[in-house]
Design a protein around this motif. Structure first.
Motif, mmCIF file in Angstrom:
data_model
loop_
_atom_site.group_PDB
_atom_site.id
_atom_site.type_symbol
_atom_site.label_atom_id
_atom_site.label_comp_id
_atom_site.label_asym_id
_atom_site.label_seq_id
_atom_site.Cartn_x
_atom_site.Cartn_y
_atom_site.Cartn_z
ATOM 1 N N PRO A 158 8.506 1.404 -7.079
ATOM 2 C CA PRO A 158 7.536 0.786 -8.009
ATOM 3 C C PRO A 158 6.256 1.610 -8.153
ATOM 4 O O PRO A 158 5.608 1.567 -9.189
ATOM 5 C CB PRO A 158 7.257 -0.577 -7.380
ATOM 6 N N SER A 175 14.164 3.425 -10.529
ATOM 7 C CA SER A 175 12.810 2.933 -10.885
ATOM 8 C C SER A 175 12.523 1.620 -10.149
ATOM 9 O O SER A 175 11.376 1.262 -9.912
ATOM 10 C CB SER A 175 12.704 2.712 -12.393
ATOM 11 N N THR A 176 13.592 0.911 -9.744
ATOM 12 C CA THR A 176 13.351 -0.371 -9.026
ATOM 13 C C THR A 176 13.123 -0.111 -7.535
ATOM 14 O O THR A 176 12.626 -0.974 -6.825
ATOM 15 C CB THR A 176 14.564 -1.310 -9.182
ATOM 16 N N HIS A 185 5.459 3.700 -11.397
ATOM 17 C CA HIS A 185 4.927 3.197 -12.678
ATOM 18 C C HIS A 185 3.520 3.722 -12.948
ATOM 19 O O HIS A 185 3.055 3.689 -14.067
ATOM 20 C CB HIS A 185 4.947 1.664 -12.688
ATOM 21 N N SER A 210 13.084 5.979 -15.587
ATOM 22 C CA SER A 210 13.578 5.407 -16.847
ATOM 23 C C SER A 210 13.579 6.471 -17.938
ATOM 24 O O SER A 210 14.511 6.559 -18.738
ATOM 25 C CB SER A 210 12.700 4.221 -17.260
ATOM 26 N N ALA A 218 18.175 2.939 -12.132
ATOM 27 C CA ALA A 218 17.980 1.945 -11.056
ATOM 28 C C ALA A 218 16.949 2.433 -10.046
ATOM 29 O O ALA A 218 16.249 1.628 -9.420
ATOM 30 C CB ALA A 218 19.307 1.688 -10.353
#
Ligand code: SDX
Length: 441
Positions: free
Chosen positions: A149, A145-146, A152, A253, A143
């Motif tokens: 951002p 990773s949310t 990424h 992730s 979670a």
């Protein structure tokens, strides 16, 4: 003599010369061996990679025959005795031991990332009280990773460095909150005046006292256990992190995939299984009877055996000594006598010697964790905290390796071919094959 391998395909008489580099051959060379122009060529077949190098690495060296483990060339015995987890994490991630100024900066940078977003507390509170903490860790790290951002952008070095600091800093906080949630206790905020491991103990065990003071023996022993779990080359969870990370997904992730792999009883979940096994044996008098069950294959001897170590796991040797330091403070864990008797019998029994089954890192660490007061379900979580630096080093090395692309192994297809569709009214009842998914709900 040349460093090459000459392979002759006896189906065609064709010979290929393959270079031997770093003790390996590029299996892609086998594609040259074909029986016709439309033949795709030979593949190497190695289920579960027992003899396949998936990457080149400079992080961890293991010699399974000699029981050698080195992080970036430093023997684990010296790091366990002289270093600490944060310094070892710096070594594993950056490749060199830090000087005093760099260590101070690294320690501050990690400490500044021990807090989690308040919503993470709400997220963890959404789990059932009896949720396994590895399930909470897996879900919560994914979670994260949310919440970031920016993570990424995995090809941005500064972003990779920032996520690395965040994950090493936050793993103990999330682990402690999972424990507090399971006990119905309020969450304890990080205490940045304490050491990395001291702060972890505070977030776990502070109750109503104004400030938690960790026992220095327990703090040092747990920190050493984190050092011993720092990395272990291409184990199941490191392989998961590399494979998932190779799709260029964010590191939260990818590390969540590593946590999922570590959760399994054959990997990091073994330490929890060791205590359950020792408790089911119950006493020294029952050990011989239990060994007979292991030898019949009725039950697996958890905490024994290793894919690489075929004589002894150097970490187990260090942990076994550490146990007695901890018992000085906590009182002796009676399971140690059962464990010592099990080891004594197993190491003289041909069944285990023939299979090169020796105590591994999980055998004695489990007993220490229990003596420290951790519930069994927390044992693999402690493993994950130490291993986070290793996962992140493996992830970064994979991203920087020009030879690495998205992980996509091939297969040997042995299934049906070219079958025509049949209308449902004309179909016979399916045969009840072993591999068919049951159609019961
Ligand atoms: C970790 O890879 C790593 O580096 C992992 C790790 C790390 O730091 O990342 O070191 C951490 O995961 C340590 C291992 C923790 N797991 C356990 O303690 C679970 C019990 N051990 C195993 O299940 C097993 O030994 C493995 C999974 C660790 C290794 O599995 P392998 O290399 O695939 O070996 P195997 O299962 O093929 O076993 C070889 C033989 C078999 O006998 P045969 O079928 O050939 O007759 O040994 C037997 C196995 O049945 N065997 C055991 C056994 N482990 C292997 N028999 C009884 N008890 C055991 N523990």
């Amino acid at each position: 003599m040349a460093d090459t391998l000459t392979i002759t395909d006896n189906r065609t008489g064709k010979t290929v010369e393959v270079p031997i580099e770093n003790g390996a051959i590029p299996t892609k060379a086998l594609l040259q061996l074909k029986t016709s122009d439309d033949d795709i060529g030979l593949r190497g077949y190695d289920p579960s990679f027992t003899n396949t190098a998936a990457c080149k690495s400079r992080i961890t060296f293991i010699d399974g025959e000699k029981g050698i483990l080195q992080y970036r060339g430093y023997p684990i015995e010296q790091l366990a005795e002289k270093s600490n987890y944060l310094e070892t994490a710096y070594l594993i991630v950056k490749g060199e031991l830090p000087d005093a100024a760099h260590f101070t900066r690294w320690e501050r940078n990690i400490t500044m990332h021990t807090m989690v977003h308040e919503n993470i507390k709400t997220f963890i509170s959404g789990f059932r009280y009896d949720a396994h903490p590895m399930g909470i860790l897996l879900g919560t790290v994914g979670a994260l990773s949310t919440f970031y951002p920016d993570a990424h952008d995995v090809e941005n070095l500064e972003s990779r460095r920032l996520q690395t600091r965040r994950l090493i800093g936050k793993l103990p906080t999330i682990a402690a909150y999972a424990y507090r949630h399971s006990r119905g206790y309020p969450y304890v905020s990080p205490d940045n005046e304490l050491s990395y491991t001291g702060n972890f103990l505070s977030m776990l065990f502070q109750m109503r006292e104004r400030r938690y003071v960790p026992n220095p023996v327990i703090e040092r022993a747990l920190d050493t256990l984190f050092v011993l779990h720092g990395d272990h080359e291409q184990n199941c969870s490191a392989n998961a992190v590399r494979a998932v990370g190779s799709s260029l997904v964010d590191p939260y992730s990818a590390v969540a995939a590593g946590i999922a792999a570590l959760y399994g009883p054959l990997h990091g979940g073994a330490n929890e299984a060791v205590v359950r096994m020792l408790e089911s044996i119950g006493s020294v008098q029952n050990v011989a009877k239990s060994v007979a069950r292991f030898k019949k294959g009725e039950e697996r001897l958890m905490g024994f055996g290793h894919r690489v170590y075929k004589n002894f796991d150097p970490r187990g040797t260090i942990i076994k000594k550490l146990a007695y330091d901890v018992f000085e403070v906590t009182g002796k864990n009676p399971l140690i006598d059962v464990a010592l008797e099990l080891e004594r019998i197993a190491l003289q029994d041909d069944y285990f010697l023939k299979r090169k089954l020796y105590p591994n890192v999980d055998f004695y660490s489990a007993i220490i964790y229990q003596a420290m007061g951790f519930p069994m379900k927390m044992f693999p979580v402690l493993f994950a905290i130490g291993r986070t630096s290793g996962w992140l080093a493996q992830w970064a090395e994979m991203l920087r390796d020009p030879e690495q692309r998205i992980a996509r192994p091939r297969q040997l297809y042995l299934g049906e071919m070219d079958r025509d569709y049949v209308d449902i009214a004309q179909r016979p009842a399916p045969t009840d094959r072993e591999d068919m998914v049951s159609d019961s709900i």
